[in-house]
Motif scaffolding. Structure first.
Motif, short mmCIF file in Angstrom:
data_model
loop_
_atom_site.label_atom_id
_atom_site.label_comp_id
_atom_site.label_asym_id
_atom_site.label_seq_id
_atom_site.Cartn_x
_atom_site.Cartn_y
_atom_site.Cartn_z
N THR A 117 29.04 84.44 70.67
CA THR A 117 28.83 85.71 69.99
C THR A 117 27.46 85.78 69.34
O THR A 117 26.86 84.77 68.99
CB THR A 117 29.91 85.94 68.90
OG1 THR A 117 29.88 84.85 67.98
CG2 THR A 117 31.29 86.05 69.53
N CYS A 118 26.98 87.00 69.20
CA CYS A 118 25.67 87.24 68.60
C CYS A 118 25.71 86.90 67.11
O CYS A 118 26.60 87.35 66.38
CB CYS A 118 25.28 88.71 68.80
SG CYS A 118 23.76 89.19 67.94
N PRO A 119 24.74 86.11 66.62
CA PRO A 119 24.71 85.77 65.20
C PRO A 119 24.40 86.96 64.30
O PRO A 119 24.62 86.90 63.09
CB PRO A 119 23.61 84.70 65.11
CG PRO A 119 22.77 84.92 66.31
CD PRO A 119 23.68 85.43 67.38
N GLU A 120 23.94 88.05 64.90
CA GLU A 120 23.58 89.23 64.12
C GLU A 120 24.70 90.27 64.06
O GLU A 120 25.06 90.76 62.99
CB GLU A 120 22.32 89.87 64.71
CG GLU A 120 21.71 90.97 63.86
CD GLU A 120 21.00 90.45 62.62
OE1 GLU A 120 20.71 91.26 61.72
OE2 GLU A 120 20.73 89.23 62.55
N CYS A 121 25.29 90.61 65.24
CA CYS A 121 26.31 91.68 65.27
C CYS A 121 27.68 91.19 65.69
O CYS A 121 28.64 91.96 65.71
CB CYS A 121 25.86 92.81 66.18
SG CYS A 121 25.91 92.40 67.96
N ASN A 122 27.79 89.93 66.09
CA ASN A 122 29.05 89.29 66.47
C ASN A 122 29.62 89.78 67.81
O ASN A 122 30.77 89.51 68.14
CB ASN A 122 30.11 89.47 65.37
CG ASN A 122 31.17 88.38 65.42
OD1 ASN A 122 30.84 87.20 65.63
ND2 ASN A 122 32.43 88.74 65.25
N PHE A 160 26.16 86.61 73.88
CA PHE A 160 24.83 86.16 73.48
C PHE A 160 24.39 85.02 74.40
O PHE A 160 25.12 84.06 74.62
CB PHE A 160 24.86 85.68 72.04
CG PHE A 160 23.51 85.42 71.44
CD1 PHE A 160 22.69 86.47 71.05
CD2 PHE A 160 23.05 84.12 71.25
CE1 PHE A 160 21.44 86.24 70.49
CE2 PHE A 160 21.81 83.88 70.70
CZ PHE A 160 21.00 84.95 70.31
N CYS A 207 20.92 89.36 72.60
CA CYS A 207 22.16 90.14 72.58
C CYS A 207 21.90 91.49 73.23
O CYS A 207 20.96 92.20 72.85
CB CYS A 207 22.63 90.34 71.14
SG CYS A 207 24.05 91.46 70.97
N CYS A 224 22.86 94.62 70.30
CA CYS A 224 21.99 94.99 69.18
C CYS A 224 20.52 94.65 69.41
O CYS A 224 19.66 95.08 68.66
CB CYS A 224 22.48 94.33 67.89
SG CYS A 224 22.19 92.53 67.79
N PHE A 273 19.11 91.68 69.19
CA PHE A 273 18.64 90.51 68.45
C PHE A 273 18.26 89.39 69.41
O PHE A 273 18.95 89.15 70.41
CB PHE A 273 19.74 90.01 67.50
CG PHE A 273 19.39 88.72 66.80
CD1 PHE A 273 18.50 88.69 65.74
CD2 PHE A 273 19.97 87.52 67.22
CE1 PHE A 273 18.18 87.49 65.11
CE2 PHE A 273 19.66 86.33 66.59
CZ PHE A 273 18.75 86.31 65.53
N GLU A 274 17.14 88.71 69.13
CA GLU A 274 16.68 87.60 69.97
C GLU A 274 16.27 86.42 69.11
O GLU A 274 15.84 86.58 67.96
CB GLU A 274 15.50 88.03 70.84
CG GLU A 274 15.84 89.05 71.91
CD GLU A 274 14.68 89.37 72.82
OE1 GLU A 274 14.90 90.03 73.85
OE2 GLU A 274 13.53 88.97 72.50
N THR A 275 16.37 85.26 69.70
CA THR A 275 15.89 84.04 69.07
C THR A 275 15.31 83.14 70.16
O THR A 275 15.68 83.25 71.32
CB THR A 275 17.01 83.31 68.30
OG1 THR A 275 16.46 82.21 67.59
CG2 THR A 275 18.08 82.81 69.26
#
Length: 278
Positions: A216-221, A225, A253, A256, A258-260
């Motif tokens: 799951t995405c650490p930002e929006c769940n 991801f 993701c 949303c 979000f990237e890392t």
């Protein structure tokens, strides 16, 4: 995966549930086949041309399936054949699988590619040519189709598909040859339920999709991801300069955005360095 997601619609008329169902059961998703005509989105035999990219087509299938069953989750796959990116003289099977969530308004995609092992198409000029076809060694698991092609316009007419034995193949080819001057071609039936090689590649793509949905995405769940691209620049182990090899894996993701970044360890072999191996 979110525990409330328990049912997903699978758009298929070619038995892909045998691939999707066991894999998605591992993450608590029950796959239900949507009884829709997926041929409307394009056929390998050429009766209906595919409109759009494989990903776009797969998403349209998934959305049609979930709408047919009144669900918010849809699954589908779409295959294509063409030159392998790294070895262009070899044929590659590329399978795209998608997970569409209309409630959260996003989709997750995975891809698998493999050098194709399906028997090649062959132009038939004499009935004796049938005996040399590789199809005769893989019947009935891999099936065949017979088409005729008009020499000038190149327009194709499908005579038969799903052929699973030599007698039927010889009979169909004989009838086609009698209707010359059309070119007679025997091709592999690339529909998933008649093409074991495709099923293997689809299975690989489905396994990758399931593994991605576990994260799951650490930002929006949101589920899904995972890797989205790489950034070059891994440093040469000899001179220390950046090379074209990936230095970073970008995880992202699709809901949303979000990237890392995750840095790769180690050093590049000097073989891949423009300075050490110009």
């Amino acid at each position: 995966m979110s525990p409330e997601i328990t049912r997903a619609a699978l758009a298929t008329k070619h038995g892909k549930e045998s691939i999707f169902s066991p894999a998605f059961a591992e993450i608590g998703v029950v796959v239900t086949v949507a009884e829709i005509d997926t041929d409307q989105f394009g056929t390998f035999a050429g009766e209906i041309e595919r409109q759009g990219s494989p990903r776009e087509t797969a998403e349209r299938k998934a959305r049609a399936g979930l709408e047919a069953l009144g669900l918010s989750i849809g699954l589908a796959s779409e295959g294509s054949f063409g030159p392998h990116p790294s070895t262009p003289f070899l044929l590659a099977d590329t399978e795209v699988v998608v997970y569409v969530d209309t409630e959260l308004d996003y989709s997750v995609v995975e891809v698998a590619r493999s050098i194709s092992a399906v028997p090649p198409a062959k132009v038939i000029v004499d009935i004796a040519d049938v005996d040399s076809l590789k199809f005769t060694n893989v019947f009935p698991e891999q099936r065949a189709i017979v088409v005729t092609e008009e020499p000038q316009s190149k327009s194709r007419t499908l005579l038969a598909k799903g052929i699973d034995n030599v007698d039927e193949l010889r009979s169909t080819v004989a009838q086609a040859l009698a209707a010359q001057p059309h070119t007679v071609i025997v091709e592999p039936d690339l529909r998933a339920h008649h093409c074991p090689d495709r099923r293997k590649v689809i299975g690989t793509a489905v396994d990758r999709l399931v593994q991605r949905l576990r994260v799951t995405c650490p930002e929006c769940n949101a589920a899904g991801f995972g890797p989205v691209r790489t950034t070059p620049g891994l440093r040469c182990g000899l001179c220390g300069l950046p090379t074209s090899l990936p230095a970073l894996d970008v995880m992202g993701c699709s809901r949303c955005g979000f990237e890392t970044e995750i840095a790769r360890t180690g050093e590049a072999d000097p073989t891949f360095c423009d300075r050490c191996n110009p």
